[in-house]
Enzyme design. Sequence first.
Site, PDB file in Angstrom:
ATOM      1  N   GLY A  13       1.940  -7.342  -2.514  1.00 31.79           N
ATOM      2  CA  GLY A  13       0.963  -7.488  -1.444  1.00 31.79           C
ATOM      3  C   GLY A  13      -0.432  -7.721  -1.971  1.00 31.79           C
ATOM      4  O   GLY A  13      -1.195  -8.521  -1.422  1.00 31.79           O
TER       5      GLY A  13
ATOM      6  N   ALA B  90       6.416  -2.435  -6.661  1.00 30.32           N
ATOM      7  CA  ALA B  90       6.638  -3.881  -6.614  1.00 30.32           C
ATOM      8  C   ALA B  90       6.166  -4.436  -5.276  1.00 30.32           C
ATOM      9  O   ALA B  90       5.510  -5.484  -5.215  1.00 30.32           O
ATOM     10  CB  ALA B  90       8.111  -4.210  -6.838  1.00 30.32           C
ATOM     11  N   ASP B  91       6.494  -3.754  -4.195  1.00 27.89           N
ATOM     12  CA  ASP B  91       6.026  -4.166  -2.874  1.00 27.89           C
ATOM     13  C   ASP B  91       4.506  -4.166  -2.803  1.00 27.89           C
ATOM     14  O   ASP B  91       3.878  -5.131  -2.352  1.00 27.89           O
ATOM     15  CB  ASP B  91       6.558  -3.212  -1.800  1.00 27.89           C
ATOM     16  CG  ASP B  91       7.915  -3.616  -1.249  1.00 27.89           C
ATOM     17  OD1 ASP B  91       8.235  -4.817  -1.294  1.00 27.89           O
ATOM     18  OD2 ASP B  91       8.644  -2.732  -0.772  1.00 27.89           O
ATOM     19  N   ILE B  92       3.910  -3.058  -3.219  1.00 24.42           N
ATOM     20  CA  ILE B  92       2.469  -2.896  -3.064  1.00 24.42           C
ATOM     21  C   ILE B  92       1.706  -3.892  -3.930  1.00 24.42           C
ATOM     22  O   ILE B  92       0.740  -4.523  -3.479  1.00 24.42           O
ATOM     23  CB  ILE B  92       2.064  -1.447  -3.383  1.00 24.42           C
ATOM     24  CG1 ILE B  92       2.664  -0.499  -2.332  1.00 24.42           C
ATOM     25  CG2 ILE B  92       0.550  -1.295  -3.426  1.00 24.42           C
ATOM     26  CD1 ILE B  92       2.611   0.970  -2.706  1.00 24.42           C
TER      27      ILE B  92
ATOM     28  N   ASP C 184      12.139  -3.652  -3.046  1.00 23.48           N
ATOM     29  CA  ASP C 184      11.313  -3.089  -4.109  1.00 23.48           C
ATOM     30  C   ASP C 184      12.157  -2.469  -5.218  1.00 23.48           C
ATOM     31  O   ASP C 184      11.915  -2.702  -6.403  1.00 23.48           O
ATOM     32  CB  ASP C 184      10.378  -2.028  -3.520  1.00 23.48           C
ATOM     33  CG  ASP C 184       9.623  -1.264  -4.588  1.00 23.48           C
ATOM     34  OD1 ASP C 184       8.547  -1.728  -4.990  1.00 23.48           O
ATOM     35  OD2 ASP C 184      10.121  -0.207  -5.041  1.00 23.48           O
TER      36      ASP C 184
END
Length: 435
Positions: free
Chosen positions: A210, A205-207, A177
Amino acid sequence: MLWAKDDAMNPTSPHGDAATSHTDATSAPEPTGPLKGLRVLDLSRILAGPACTQWLGDLGCDVVKVERPGRGDDTRHWGPNYVHDTNGDPTLESAYYLSANRNKRSLAVDIAKPAGAALIRELVPHFDIVVENFKVGGLARYGLDYASLRPLHPGLIYCSITGFGQSGPYAHRAGYDYLAQGMGGFMSLTGAPDGEPIKAGVAVADIMCGMFACNAIVAALYHRERSGEGQYLDLSLLDSQVGMLFYEGLNYLSTGEIPVRRGNGHPNIVPYQVFEASDGYFILAVGNDDQFKRFCVFAGLVELADDPRFATNNARVKNRTELTHLIAAQTTKKTAAQWIAGLEEIDVPSAPVNTMDRVFADPQVLHREMRITMAQTSAGNVPVDLIGNPMKFSKTPVNYRQSPPGLGEHTDSVLGEFLDLDPQALQALKDDGVI
């Protein structure tokens, strides 16, 4: 038609007769969400993939999380905040892990062992969706990549999440991220003008990757409903971060001028930032010229309302520094609560800058059920607080059926349910270190 859990209702389902009941159904309520009846095999870990599959679980999918025996998802150990059991002892479930793993069952299988990889291949025809976030090509060695699984299940929707995607000069790199926030331009926009670039306080960025993955899967399900065919989905952290740039990205693409960090300021709206009150900070978000005039009257700055330097938003953007200083000299004369209450009365948007304790005690947050409590089954049913799902449905509401599972908590029941393995076969796999 979407492949459903109940074969009697869907004779074309690939799931087979053994899939019509759940071993754990007596211990958890039935799903109510719009994706009820679909199954997800979750080969992901850390955050982007687990966030995606948690949302799918909230939406009604039966999610089986595949983890390494003995250690499981790395985030289980990302303390120091852990769930404590009824004896007060810490468990293997960290707060970080809890944030992205409810509504799942945990299946502990060592896919590095041929027998373990074979178990996953046997499970795949019972599932609608596979989500994984291994490095590019990482699952091919186990025969668990899309090319290997598609012949077993032509309707399979297979979603890969990586740092940089399946193609391109960076495809081979590991992705995180933090790297995506920096490489994707986000950090160049975040922080004080004269300070260092700053990442977001949570892994955006991760969230968001997802969330993009969840959206892509739902779209692929709709395509499969019409065509009967599955497909491969390629999501990356960097793509997701660049996709989040929106108006700042377009500010650059439209003008060629590189946006700069403005702290809490907005590139296109002024005043739209944090101001200091006598006892702390509050947010002032003036969205149009009428709101600005009302604000000026309330703030005792009535002379600014028709000042040609500030009367229009375009003028305020050009003269933001001077205007910000004038406003800041006034805001310290009242408390944050006084500003917020007074601005609300005249329909000028404002808000407090809440710490976490205030967020999760806020009456609006509580009314919207964004703070929920579940019994943590792996810790003796001790209550744990979790963050609720923001998606509200009038006909097919999300529900919370399974607390974030303990490592391997459902291994026996999942393999018994889908593969009809008896206790002797399960024990043999345990003796060989496969499960």
